[in-house]
Scaffold this motif. Structure first.
Motif, PDB file in Angstrom:
ATOM      1  N   ARG A 153      39.726  18.247  30.467  1.00 37.73           N
ATOM      2  CA  ARG A 153      39.694  19.707  30.457  1.00 37.73           C
ATOM      3  C   ARG A 153      39.502  20.259  31.858  1.00 37.73           C
ATOM      4  O   ARG A 153      39.839  21.387  32.147  1.00 37.73           O
ATOM      5  CB  ARG A 153      38.555  20.208  29.568  1.00 37.73           C
ATOM      6  N   HIS A 159      51.206  30.025  28.676  1.00 38.09           N
ATOM      7  CA  HIS A 159      50.621  29.372  29.848  1.00 38.09           C
ATOM      8  C   HIS A 159      50.960  27.896  29.819  1.00 38.09           C
ATOM      9  O   HIS A 159      51.390  27.357  28.806  1.00 38.09           O
ATOM     10  CB  HIS A 159      49.121  29.601  29.912  1.00 38.09           C
ATOM     11  N   PHE A 160      50.783  27.250  30.962  1.00 33.64           N
ATOM     12  CA  PHE A 160      51.193  25.850  31.076  1.00 33.64           C
ATOM     13  C   PHE A 160      49.990  24.911  31.160  1.00 33.64           C
ATOM     14  O   PHE A 160      49.907  23.938  30.425  1.00 33.64           O
ATOM     15  CB  PHE A 160      52.100  25.689  32.299  1.00 33.64           C
ATOM     16  N   THR A 161      49.030  25.215  32.054  1.00 31.21           N
ATOM     17  CA  THR A 161      47.874  24.319  32.154  1.00 31.21           C
ATOM     18  C   THR A 161      47.106  24.329  30.839  1.00 31.21           C
ATOM     19  O   THR A 161      47.034  25.340  30.153  1.00 31.21           O
ATOM     20  CB  THR A 161      46.913  24.759  33.283  1.00 31.21           C
ATOM     21  N   SER A 189      48.813  27.344  37.767  1.00 28.00           N
ATOM     22  CA  SER A 189      47.935  28.288  37.074  1.00 28.00           C
ATOM     23  C   SER A 189      48.696  29.553  36.696  1.00 28.00           C
ATOM     24  O   SER A 189      49.773  29.826  37.231  1.00 28.00           O
ATOM     25  CB  SER A 189      46.742  28.634  37.964  1.00 28.00           C
ATOM     26  N   ASP A 190      48.114  30.331  35.789  1.00 31.61           N
ATOM     27  CA  ASP A 190      48.781  31.521  35.245  1.00 31.61           C
ATOM     28  C   ASP A 190      49.235  32.491  36.326  1.00 31.61           C
ATOM     29  O   ASP A 190      50.297  33.086  36.237  1.00 31.61           O
ATOM     30  CB  ASP A 190      47.822  32.267  34.309  1.00 31.61           C
ATOM     31  N   GLU A 191      48.380  32.667  37.336  1.00 35.14           N
ATOM     32  CA  GLU A 191      48.697  33.653  38.364  1.00 35.14           C
ATOM     33  C   GLU A 191      49.429  33.001  39.543  1.00 35.14           C
ATOM     34  O   GLU A 191      49.685  33.654  40.542  1.00 35.14           O
ATOM     35  CB  GLU A 191      47.422  34.339  38.861  1.00 35.14           C
ATOM     36  N   LYS A 241      47.059  21.682  39.361  1.00 37.23           N
ATOM     37  CA  LYS A 241      46.419  22.641  38.467  1.00 37.23           C
ATOM     38  C   LYS A 241      46.481  24.041  39.042  1.00 37.23           C
ATOM     39  O   LYS A 241      46.762  25.001  38.328  1.00 37.23           O
ATOM     40  CB  LYS A 241      44.975  22.225  38.230  1.00 37.23           C
ATOM     41  N   SER A 242      46.244  24.175  40.364  1.00 36.46           N
ATOM     42  CA  SER A 242      46.276  25.545  40.881  1.00 36.46           C
ATOM     43  C   SER A 242      47.709  26.018  41.116  1.00 36.46           C
ATOM     44  O   SER A 242      47.996  27.200  40.969  1.00 36.46           O
ATOM     45  CB  SER A 242      45.386  25.699  42.113  1.00 36.46           C
ATOM     46  N   GLY A 301      44.430  19.237  31.357  1.00 41.99           N
ATOM     47  CA  GLY A 301      44.379  19.310  29.896  1.00 41.99           C
ATOM     48  C   GLY A 301      43.610  20.507  29.377  1.00 41.99           C
ATOM     49  O   GLY A 301      43.121  21.340  30.132  1.00 41.99           O
ATOM     50  N   GLY A 302      43.505  20.563  28.053  1.00 40.46           N
ATOM     51  CA  GLY A 302      42.717  21.584  27.380  1.00 40.46           C
ATOM     52  C   GLY A 302      42.003  20.927  26.222  1.00 40.46           C
ATOM     53  O   GLY A 302      41.956  19.693  26.140  1.00 40.46           O
ATOM     54  N   SER A 303      41.456  21.735  25.300  1.00 37.79           N
ATOM     55  CA  SER A 303      40.710  21.078  24.229  1.00 37.79           C
ATOM     56  C   SER A 303      41.634  20.430  23.200  1.00 37.79           C
ATOM     57  O   SER A 303      41.172  19.668  22.375  1.00 37.79           O
ATOM     58  CB  SER A 303      39.722  22.024  23.568  1.00 37.79           C
ATOM     59  N   GLY A 304      42.945  20.712  23.249  1.00 38.41           N
ATOM     60  CA  GLY A 304      43.839  20.091  22.284  1.00 38.41           C
ATOM     61  C   GLY A 304      44.597  18.894  22.838  1.00 38.41           C
ATOM     62  O   GLY A 304      45.504  18.382  22.193  1.00 38.41           O
ATOM     63  N   LEU A 337      44.308  18.165  41.028  1.00 35.72           N
ATOM     64  CA  LEU A 337      43.728  19.510  41.135  1.00 35.72           C
ATOM     65  C   LEU A 337      44.700  20.479  41.794  1.00 35.72           C
ATOM     66  O   LEU A 337      44.787  21.648  41.415  1.00 35.72           O
ATOM     67  CB  LEU A 337      42.437  19.470  41.953  1.00 35.72           C
ATOM     68  N   PHE A 368      40.967  19.165  34.487  1.00 33.49           N
ATOM     69  CA  PHE A 368      42.175  19.017  35.276  1.00 33.49           C
ATOM     70  C   PHE A 368      43.330  19.717  34.556  1.00 33.49           C
ATOM     71  O   PHE A 368      43.278  20.926  34.401  1.00 33.49           O
ATOM     72  CB  PHE A 368      42.449  17.541  35.561  1.00 33.49           C
TER      73      PHE A 368
END
Lengths: 303, 403
Positions: A247, A165-167, A145-147, A141-142, A251-254, A138, A249
């Motif tokens: 998703r 974006h990366f995450t 993150s984008d920002e 993940k932060s 990952g994403g839907s892909g 986690l 953590f």
């Protein structure tokens, strides 16, 4: 047994050949344990994987059957995820090896002169274990993150497109897997390299071989047992990992891996036969890949 | 003379199985495993069975009640105590144990379903779950029938709109705990002009910064209404598939970055998500915790309305104590106390008036005490049949897994 591979390859002593009741007695708890917590669940898993939906049954109701088509179905539906899992796991294993080998070499060989540094570095490798695996993931993940500082910094330097974006990408998942399994790779490598006889390296030099030749002809073969253990300890759990690719953590839907598919089938759609057949396929593929790998790497005596 | 069956439902089940002892191919297959394997199978068997029987109520002698609930779903003070629950203990003398054990409807169900099937105690006497999961529990007979005469507050204060639901006519087994909307939220700093409909989320300027919920009924409910479907009406496969196609396209195009459960809040805070389909109460809480950065709206074509409901698991031996607990939370003042903290919609008449005294500003909050106009634009997702549930969940999960 494959577990032998995790030992650090010293020749086994020959035990007494006579049958001994005491030996059997001593083995009994272990055998019972394996029967109860490995064999029974395995049989149950195989039977579940062959179940069919109960006629007129509600969601999640299945009955015992011999529906081997379940296996064909899940390979057809989730083949992409199975393939993706092994690609991610192989990439993570390679990256972890490339990262860990120099590190372990430095700690185990170069830092021998300074025991304090050696111990300190070992603590640094092990320290992440003191914090929960989930929390560390986690945290990444932060950070990513984008920002966050990293990504907005890369964007400011035009090293990343402004809308990139990366995450949630495959790269983030492989990154997370690599990071999380580095200690599993480093420690076995360290334990073999620590005992590397440096006189053999000097002998290589005396025989006019280049340092790189010495490395490939002497150092690598001598540390092979550590490499095999490290690769197994990284690859097997990485292939079945479902945290990094989740998703929630990195990952994403892909990026769903086979572990995520099993989780979804088991918990959400209550398709137990599909979840069970996927688990069996995962185990079987890992078993085959590990066997081939160990044979090819010339360390069968470890099995 | 036949021996009486053993008390323990698990052993009783085994004995019954042994008595039946049909030597069919199926039982042969079961017998193929070692004895211990057969035991495991009996425990895990998922075949259709008779409905479990409610456990004997020992409330009169054992004054305790165990309550499983979601995180951040009950008023809590700075010391980690639950003031409203302490009030209940004082009033009734029943010792309550509160556990934040429900992380997700599905994972909770996965954890307790085998014990429920056998009618065993699952370690709680009352639990709050969402409508559709309650519908499943009722179908399987996993909830105990409640005695409304023991709950006068519920009888008089349950809001009319929730007195009758298709999955539990007359509210015999379930009683609402809190409700809420799913709608759209956005980051006010980045999108000052705001959003009005779900289709606004598909604007190219938000590419990769949009989130939707992993709760199928909320995400699909919002998208289906955006496409003009009445979600509490009589829709079918065609309407669902049309909405699935929209979702699939937005995920494939990279418009939707992530599909999440409770953890979507982190993405709003760290800026990965700028606009999303969200739960109403979360935005009120988030604005209070992380600065006033977000706005919430019910989409112009309609948002979804859901409720979490109390249910007493079939194996619980403290039904009366649980009824006392439910009754206590239907006191308008207690309901206002909870609503002031959790910021969801209390299903209790008079809670708004009680809130006027507690915090007049919150009494005007449309997300906690929605006006009739707001309510008219939010709808319940109709209850699905078992076959539909399986089919639609599989379609939705396929998108989540990127198949």
């Amino acid at each position: 047994m494959a577990f032998g591979a995790f030992a650090t390859g010293t020749a086994r002593e020959q035990g007494p050949r006579r049958k001994s009741r005491i030996a059997l007695l001593l083995l009994l708890p272990g055998i019972l344990y394996l029967m109860l917590f490995f064999l029974v669940p395995l049989v149950s898993l195989v039977l579940t994987s062959l179940q069919e939906p109960a006629p007129m049954g509600d969601i999640g109701e299945y009955q015992t059957a011999f529906k081997w088509e379940n296996y064909v179905d899940v390979i057809g539906t989730y083949g992409e995820h199975i393939l993706r899992s092994f690609i991610y796991a192989i990439l993570a294993t390679i990256f972890a090896l490339l990262f860990s080998y120099p590190l372990a070499y430095f700690i185990g060989v170069k830092a021998r002169r300074w025991p304090l540094v050696q111990n300190l570095l070992l603590v640094l490798v092990i320290a992440p274990f003191f914090i929960s695996f989930l929390l560390r993931t986690l945290a990444w993940k932060s950070i990513l993150s984008d920002e966050g500082v990293v990504i907005s910094g890369l964007k400011a330097l035009s090293l990343m497109a402004p809308d990139a974006h990366f995450t949630g990408t495959g790269a983030a998942v492989v990154f997370g897997l690599t990071y999380n399994f580095i200690p599993f790779m480093t420690l076995p490598l360290y334990s073999t390299l620590e005992r590397l006889d440096t006189r053999l390296l000097e002998a290589g030099g005396d025989l006019y071989s280049k340092p790189s030749t010495t490395f490939f002809k002497v150092t690598i073969p001598l540390s092979m047992s550590g490499i095999v253990s490290g690769v197994l300890l990284t690859f097997i759990p990485a292939a079945g990992d479902y945290i990094n690719a989740s998703r929630n953590f990195l990952g994403g839907s892909g990026t769903a891996m086979i572990g995520n598919v099993i989780e979804s089938n088991f918990l959400v759609t209550l398709n137990y036969p599909a979840a069970a057949s996927l688990s069996i396929i995962l185990m079987a593929v890992i078993l085959v890949m590990v066997t081939v790998y160990v044979k090819r790497s010339g360390t069968e005596d470890l099995l | 003379m036949a021996k009486p069956l053993p008390e323990d439902p698990f052993i009783r089940d085994l004995v019954l199985r042994a008595q039946r002892a049909q030597l069919s191919r199926r039982t042969m297959l079961k017998g193929a495993g070692v004895g211990a394997a057969a035991l495991t199978l009996a425990a895990c068997s998922t075949g259709a069975q008779d409905k479990p029987k409610p456990a004997e109520d020992i409330s009169d002698t054992d004054k305790t009640v165990r309550w499983d609930n979601w995180a951040l779903y009950l008023d809590v003070d700075d010391d980690g105590n639950y003031p409203s629950l302490e009030g209940f203990e004082k009033q009734t003398g029943i010792k309550a144990t509160y556990t934040e054990a429900v992380d997700d409807n599905d994972t909770y169900y996965g954890k307790v379903k085998d014990q429920l099937k056998l009618g065993q105690d699952i370690g709680c006497d009352v639990v709050c779950l969402t409508d559709w999961m309650i519908a499943r529990w009722i179908r399987f007979g996993y909830g105990q029938e409640l005695d409304r005469t023991r709950m006068p507050n519920v009888e008089s204060n349950l809001v009319d709109a929730l007195k009758n639901v298709d999955f539990d006519p007359g509210r015999k087994i379930s009683i609402p705990w809190q409700g809420g909307f799913a709608g759209i939220a956005w980051n006010k700093d980045e999108i000052p002009e705001g959003l009005t409909s779900v289709s606004d989320l598909w604007d190219p300027s938000l590419k990769g910064r949009v989130g939707v919920l992993s709760e199928m009924r909320d995400t699909m409910g919002c998208i289906m209404q955006d496409l003009g479907t009445q979600i509490d009406g009589n829709w079918g496969d065609a309407e669902f598939t049309a909405a699935i196609d929209v979702l699939q396209k937005q995920v494939t195009d990279g418009q939707i970055r992530n599909i999440k459960g409770n953890s979507y809040k982190e993405d709003l805070v760290n800026g990965d998500t700028l606009a999303a389909i969200v739960w109403s109460g979360d935005i009120t809480q988030l604005n209070a915790e992380a600065g006033e950065h977000w706005d919430f709206a019910v989409p112009d074509k309609g948002g979804t309305l859901w409720n979490d409901n109390f249910i007493v698991p079939i194996g619980s031996g403290h039904k009366k104590n649980a009824e006392d607990l439910i009754n206590y939370y239907y006191d308008p003042e207690v309901a206002a106390m909870v609503a002031a903290w959790v910021n969801y919609i209390p299903p209790v008449k008079g809670a708004k008036e009680a809130m006027m005294d507690l915090d007049p500003e919150l009494a005007d909050n449309q997300l906690i005490f929605p006006s009739d106009a707001t309510l008219a634009n939010t709808h319940l997702f109709r209850t699905l049949s078992a076959a539909e549930e399986q089919k639609y969940a599989t379609q939705f999960q396929a998108i989540l897994l990127g198949a």
